[in-house]
Design a protein around this motif. Structure first.
Motif, PDB file in Angstrom:
ATOM      1  N   VAL A 542     -32.420  23.653   3.711  1.00  0.00           N
ATOM      2  CA  VAL A 542     -31.170  24.073   4.346  1.00  0.00           C
ATOM      3  C   VAL A 542     -31.517  24.717   5.675  1.00  0.00           C
ATOM      4  N   LEU A 543     -30.943  24.190   6.738  1.00  0.00           N
ATOM      5  CA  LEU A 543     -31.204  24.679   8.091  1.00  0.00           C
ATOM      6  C   LEU A 543     -30.045  25.539   8.560  1.00  0.00           C
ATOM      7  N   GLU A 544     -30.372  26.641   9.207  1.00  0.00           N
ATOM      8  CA  GLU A 544     -29.370  27.555   9.771  1.00  0.00           C
ATOM      9  C   GLU A 544     -29.447  27.488  11.285  1.00  0.00           C
ATOM     10  N   TRP A 559     -32.559  27.927  15.768  1.00  0.00           N
ATOM     11  CA  TRP A 559     -32.467  27.457  14.383  1.00  0.00           C
ATOM     12  C   TRP A 559     -33.639  28.013  13.574  1.00  0.00           C
ATOM     13  N   ARG A 560     -33.440  28.032  12.273  1.00  0.00           N
ATOM     14  CA  ARG A 560     -34.520  28.337  11.332  1.00  0.00           C
ATOM     15  C   ARG A 560     -34.214  27.625  10.022  1.00  0.00           C
ATOM     16  N   LEU A 561     -35.227  27.409   9.226  1.00  0.00           N
ATOM     17  CA  LEU A 561     -34.999  26.911   7.873  1.00  0.00           C
ATOM     18  C   LEU A 561     -34.686  28.103   6.985  1.00  0.00           C
ATOM     19  N   PHE A 562     -33.492  28.102   6.423  1.00  0.00           N
ATOM     20  CA  PHE A 562     -33.029  29.176   5.549  1.00  0.00           C
ATOM     21  C   PHE A 562     -33.645  29.022   4.165  1.00  0.00           C
ATOM     22  N   LEU A 563     -33.628  27.800   3.644  1.00  0.00           N
ATOM     23  CA  LEU A 563     -34.263  27.491   2.359  1.00  0.00           C
ATOM     24  C   LEU A 563     -35.130  26.252   2.513  1.00  0.00           C
ATOM     25  N   VAL A 564     -36.293  26.273   1.890  1.00  0.00           N
ATOM     26  CA  VAL A 564     -37.093  25.070   1.679  1.00  0.00           C
ATOM     27  C   VAL A 564     -37.142  24.908   0.168  1.00  0.00           C
ATOM     28  N   CYS A 565     -36.392  23.964  -0.352  1.00  0.00           N
ATOM     29  CA  CYS A 565     -36.070  23.925  -1.773  1.00  0.00           C
ATOM     30  C   CYS A 565     -37.203  23.344  -2.610  1.00  0.00           C
ATOM     31  N   GLY A 566     -37.088  23.562  -3.929  1.00  0.00           N
ATOM     32  CA  GLY A 566     -38.058  23.058  -4.877  1.00  0.00           C
ATOM     33  C   GLY A 566     -38.419  24.132  -5.888  1.00  0.00           C
ATOM     34  N   ASP A 567     -39.453  23.873  -6.668  1.00  0.00           N
ATOM     35  CA  ASP A 567     -39.920  24.810  -7.675  1.00  0.00           C
ATOM     36  C   ASP A 567     -40.410  26.077  -6.985  1.00  0.00           C
ATOM     37  N   THR A 573     -42.481  26.065  -0.857  1.00  0.00           N
ATOM     38  CA  THR A 573     -41.052  26.380  -0.872  1.00  0.00           C
ATOM     39  C   THR A 573     -40.837  27.737  -0.207  1.00  0.00           C
ATOM     40  N   TYR A 574     -39.610  27.988   0.210  1.00  0.00           N
ATOM     41  CA  TYR A 574     -39.289  29.205   0.956  1.00  0.00           C
ATOM     42  C   TYR A 574     -37.831  29.540   0.700  1.00  0.00           C
ATOM     43  N   TYR A 575     -37.547  30.786   0.391  1.00  0.00           N
ATOM     44  CA  TYR A 575     -36.194  31.230   0.076  1.00  0.00           C
ATOM     45  C   TYR A 575     -35.785  32.385   0.990  1.00  0.00           C
ATOM     46  N   ALA A 576     -35.810  32.115   2.303  1.00  0.00           N
ATOM     47  CA  ALA A 576     -35.427  33.096   3.331  1.00  0.00           C
ATOM     48  C   ALA A 576     -36.217  34.388   3.213  1.00  0.00           C
ATOM     49  N   GLY A 577     -37.419  34.319   2.640  1.00  0.00           N
ATOM     50  CA  GLY A 577     -38.248  35.496   2.474  1.00  0.00           C
ATOM     51  C   GLY A 577     -37.984  36.277   1.208  1.00  0.00           C
ATOM     52  N   PHE A 578     -36.980  35.871   0.411  1.00  0.00           N
ATOM     53  CA  PHE A 578     -36.693  36.554  -0.852  1.00  0.00           C
ATOM     54  C   PHE A 578     -37.806  36.224  -1.854  1.00  0.00           C
ATOM     55  N   PRO A 579     -38.178  37.167  -2.716  1.00  0.00           N
ATOM     56  CA  PRO A 579     -39.229  36.893  -3.698  1.00  0.00           C
ATOM     57  C   PRO A 579     -38.897  35.673  -4.557  1.00  0.00           C
ATOM     58  N   LYS A 580     -39.818  34.715  -4.576  1.00  0.00           N
ATOM     59  CA  LYS A 580     -39.517  33.437  -5.210  1.00  0.00           C
ATOM     60  C   LYS A 580     -39.526  33.511  -6.734  1.00  0.00           C
ATOM     61  N   ASP A 581     -40.074  34.580  -7.302  1.00  0.00           N
ATOM     62  CA  ASP A 581     -40.009  34.712  -8.753  1.00  0.00           C
ATOM     63  C   ASP A 581     -38.686  35.313  -9.206  1.00  0.00           C
ATOM     64  N   LYS A 582     -37.759  35.476  -8.261  1.00  0.00           N
ATOM     65  CA  LYS A 582     -36.455  36.072  -8.579  1.00  0.00           C
ATOM     66  C   LYS A 582     -35.300  35.119  -8.283  1.00  0.00           C
ATOM     67  N   VAL A 583     -35.577  33.829  -8.115  1.00  0.00           N
ATOM     68  CA  VAL A 583     -34.520  32.890  -7.752  1.00  0.00           C
ATOM     69  C   VAL A 583     -34.402  31.788  -8.801  1.00  0.00           C
ATOM     70  N   SER A 584     -33.228  31.167  -8.836  1.00  0.00           N
ATOM     71  CA  SER A 584     -33.052  29.957  -9.634  1.00  0.00           C
ATOM     72  C   SER A 584     -33.654  28.777  -8.875  1.00  0.00           C
ATOM     73  N   PRO A 585     -34.384  27.906  -9.543  1.00  0.00           N
ATOM     74  CA  PRO A 585     -34.919  26.718  -8.855  1.00  0.00           C
ATOM     75  C   PRO A 585     -33.781  25.823  -8.377  1.00  0.00           C
ATOM     76  N   ARG A 623     -29.760  42.653   2.209  1.00  0.00           N
ATOM     77  CA  ARG A 623     -31.036  42.856   1.523  1.00  0.00           C
ATOM     78  C   ARG A 623     -31.331  41.770   0.503  1.00  0.00           C
ATOM     79  N   ASN A 624     -30.304  41.071   0.054  1.00  0.00           N
ATOM     80  CA  ASN A 624     -30.498  40.004  -0.934  1.00  0.00           C
ATOM     81  C   ASN A 624     -30.590  38.620  -0.309  1.00  0.00           C
ATOM     82  N   GLU A 625     -30.698  38.551   0.998  1.00  0.00           N
ATOM     83  CA  GLU A 625     -30.705  37.255   1.671  1.00  0.00           C
ATOM     84  C   GLU A 625     -31.746  36.320   1.054  1.00  0.00           C
TER      85      GLU A 625
END
Length: 697
Positions: A542-544, A559-567, A573-585, A623-625
């Motif tokens: 997902v690009l912002e 522009w920036r990549l907001f999410l780089v999806c996957g496991d 993968t990248y979740y806008a810098g949010f800890p990846k062990d705290k997200v739904s795949p 903070r939850n971005e």
């Protein structure tokens, strides 16, 4: 006796081969239409407009909570089977608290774990209903649905097939009611007709399919204390648009020699709309819908002898001698050997006035012709609409249109007539992106560059405005009709299937769902770049995009990549810098919407992680971005489409349930929505909190 087929795909990625066959004409098995050698986003390093965000730091406190889900409508004996690896990741992040803080407002629900249940699975404490199924009567005189006695006449008064885009609009003067508009992307005849012979369809079957395409307008009643919606059959606003409904062609290409046919020598009237995917709702109260994979409906491309026409058809993926559905046998307009211009009359954004059942819908040529996924406007400071659009094809582009006219406020007849001209005059642009990291740091794995983000700058390249072309060697009407070729010439950036493109109503930032591209980086194909950083990309990103001074008319952006999806356990993968062990795949983002709190909601199409597709809420600020939380999953073989997120209800379109390789009416792969022994039916589903409270708070 009908038996459920196992969910097995012989097709690359998460889609079944059947889905690709009927929805996009097996695009993945054809050569990529874009053979241009345009520069990619890593060729130039320019950071003047780079938008960086600081990496989050600090200790992470893990707070685990139980993962629960409510699954309704699943077949007897079916389990809501979580998947070991990815459900473990979901479980780690399923509570209401992360880092010792609550989930973002609007996302405070227990996430649904990844699963393969043949059901719509929702969080604990939430209820659901099927609002409207394929074939249910919505017009006066239409009969009840009978799968064994279908007729074209009946289908023309019934809810169409494979609902995709969905919107709900206010209905002034009728308290407790809304106007629901859904479009119908395509038909899967093998799941519609018992004993269907794909090599020899009957005229009645073909005409039923024509009537099942298009759009449906249906007034719905709101339940006072809960969230359920009830269709108001035979309401004066209820309407069906089909593949044979007359459309008016408007804008700078109207009347062009490129749009004239033997049936329409003026080039201003087209019968029908095809393969409507996502869409948009305008500030002036109309509905937009994008014609996407229209190429698959046309046959006998091999009979076209003019080399230029052949090349133009090929750029839109039209090369087959025989179409999948064989419509060219029953209507000459689908026979390119007889009507080579007919294909040029599809691939537009259409506009429909849902408040006037007698109005003629329009095809807006000023917005260009390509495989439109969606079209969502925002207004400039002086009231002019700007529409963002994605071209859903591997290595194709994303665009915007800036109107020259200001919207008139109010509901007067003069205002409505004026506003129905807003999308006919303006400038059409295509995007070129530049990364700000050295090309050596983009290795195709998804590994972040040294600056900690995939980001950069970009520009909107003007293609045409009115009768003026900015593309060398092309007239303005050629730009509007062969927009892909114009963008090729101007060096637009090849992207990983740009689908829905939506501006945030809270911030004005624009989000682009790039679903996937498994050919990125292959021999002879564009390599990974900073905007598309993974080779053989099967999960998407997902690009912002932030336009200069937050001005939608600006021709420069960051522009920036907001999410780089996957496991989340995958380092690529990248979740806008949010800890990846705290997200739904999440995998294969497709449609986008926003809730009242500014959160981004994403539906998926072709989940390549082994779970069924679903709907996800994502915090896009604070903070939850980057916190991703799964709200629901859909049944076997289905795709999640058309999300609508209101204060007290969420709606999705469950498209092509049971669309699994080898499935037929006699041997279904799903028992949804009505259980074993019943035909599988695409439907609209509504979800709400059991206590009547607001969603996710």
């Amino acid at each position: 006796m009908r038996r459920l087929l196992p969910l097995i795909s012989s097709h690359p990625g998460g889609r079944s081969a059947m889905t690709c066959r009927y929805r996009c004409g097996n695009a993945c098995f054809h050569e990529v239409p874009n053979t241009s050698d345009n520069a990619y986003a890593g060729d130039i390093i320019a950071g003047a407009l780079s938008r960086r965000s600081m990496l989050r730091a600090g200790a992470v406190v893990t707070v685990a909570s139980a993962v629960g889900a409510t699954a309704l409508g699943q077949a007897p004996g079916a389990e809501a089977a979580p998947l070991d690896a990815s459900s473990a990741a979901a479980a780690r992040g399923s509570g209401h608290h992360h880092h010792g803080r609550r989930a973002a407002r609007g996302l405070r629900f227990t996430p649904v774990p990844p699963n393969t249940a043949d059901a719509v699975t929702v969080p604990p404490g939430y209820r659901q209903q099927v609002v409207l199924r394929w074939g249910e009567p919505i017009l006066r005189g239409a009969p009840a649905f009978d799968p064994d006695r279908q007729t074209a006449r009946a289908q023309a008064g019934q809810f169409g097939y494979n609902n995709d885009y969905l919107t709900l609009l206010d209905l002034p003067g009728e308290r407790g009611r809304q106007v629901m508009v859904a479009n119908h992307e395509y038909t899967n005849e093998e799941l519609m007709f018992a004993g269907y012979d794909p090599e020899n369809p009957t005229r009645e079957q073909v005409e039923i399919a024509w009537a099942a395409h298009g759009l449906s307008v249906v007034v719905v009643d709101e339940e006072r204390r809960g969230g359920a919606l009830t269709p108001v059959t035979r309401h004066r606003l209820n309407r069906r648009i089909t593949a044979t409904t007359p459309f008016r062609v408007t804008g700078p290409a109207a009347g062009s020699r490129l749009l004239r046919t033997s049936a329409d020598p003026k080039g201003t009237t087209v019968l029908g709309t095809l393969n409507n995917c996502a869409g948009g709702t305008t500030p002036w109260g109309t509905v937009l819908s994008g014609e996407e994979n229209f190429n698959q409906y046309f046959g006998n491309a091999d009979a076209v002898t003019d080399p230029e026409t052949t090349a133009r058809l090929a750029r839109y993926g039209i090369t087959d001698a025989v179409s999948e559905r064989k419509w060219e046998r029953f209507d000459r307009r689908f026979d390119l050997g007889r009507e080579p211009n007919e294909a040029n009359r599809f691939g537009y954004v259409i506009e429909l006035d849902p408040y006037d059942p007698d109005s003629v819908p329009r095809k807006r040529t000023a917005l260009g012709r390509f495989k439109h996924e969606a079209a969502q406007p925002r207004l400039t400071r002086d009231g002019r609409p700007v529409v963002y659009m994605g071209d859903d094809e591997r290595f194709d582009y994303f665009y915007k249109f800036v109107s020259n006219k200001r919207m008139m406020r109010g509901h007067s007849r003069a205002a409505r007539e004026h506003n129905l001209t807003l999308l006919d005059e303006g400038a059409l642009y295509v995007a070129r992106l530049t990364g700000d990291s050295p090309a050596s740091e983009i290795d195709g794995s998804g590994k972040l560059p040294r600056d900690g983000e995939f980001d950069g700058s970009g520009e909107w390249i003007k293609l045409a405005e009115g009768d003026t072309s900015y593309v060398p060697g092309m007239t303005a009407e050629e730009v509007y009709v062969f927009t892909r070729l114009a963008a090729d010439k101007m060096g637009a950036t090849k992207m990983d299937r740009p689908e829905d493109v939506e501006p945030s109503p809270r911030t004005g930032r624009v989000y682009i769902a790039l679903t996937n591209n498994k050919e990125r980086g292959l021999a002879g194909k564009a390599p990974a770049d900073e905007a598309n950083p993974r080779n053989e990309n099967k999960h998407g990103q997902v690009l912002e995009l932030t336009e200069r001074r937050n001005d939608p008319t600006a021709e420069r952006f960051a522009w920036r990549l907001f999410l780089v999806c996957g496991d989340p356990e995958d380092p690529g993968t990248y979740y806008a810098g949010f800890p990846k062990d705290k997200v739904s795949p999440i995998s294969c983002p497709d449609n986008i919407t926003f809730d009242a709190y500014g959160n981004l909601w994403l539906s998926t199409d072709g989940n390549a992680l082994g779970s069924h597709d679903g709907l996800f809420g994502v915090a896009d600020h604070g903070r939850n971005e980057g916190e991703v939380r799964q709200f629901l999953t859909v049944p076997a073989g289905a795709e999640t489409c058309g999300p609508v997120v209101q204060e007290k209800r969420v709606l999705v379109c469950v498209q092509h349930p049971g669309e699994v390789d080898g499935a037929t009416v006699e041997n279904p792969a799903s028992a949804w929505p009505d259980g074993p022994g019943k035909i599988v039916r695409p439907s609209v589903v509504c979800v709400w909190r059991a206590d009547g409270g607001a969603i996710g708070v």
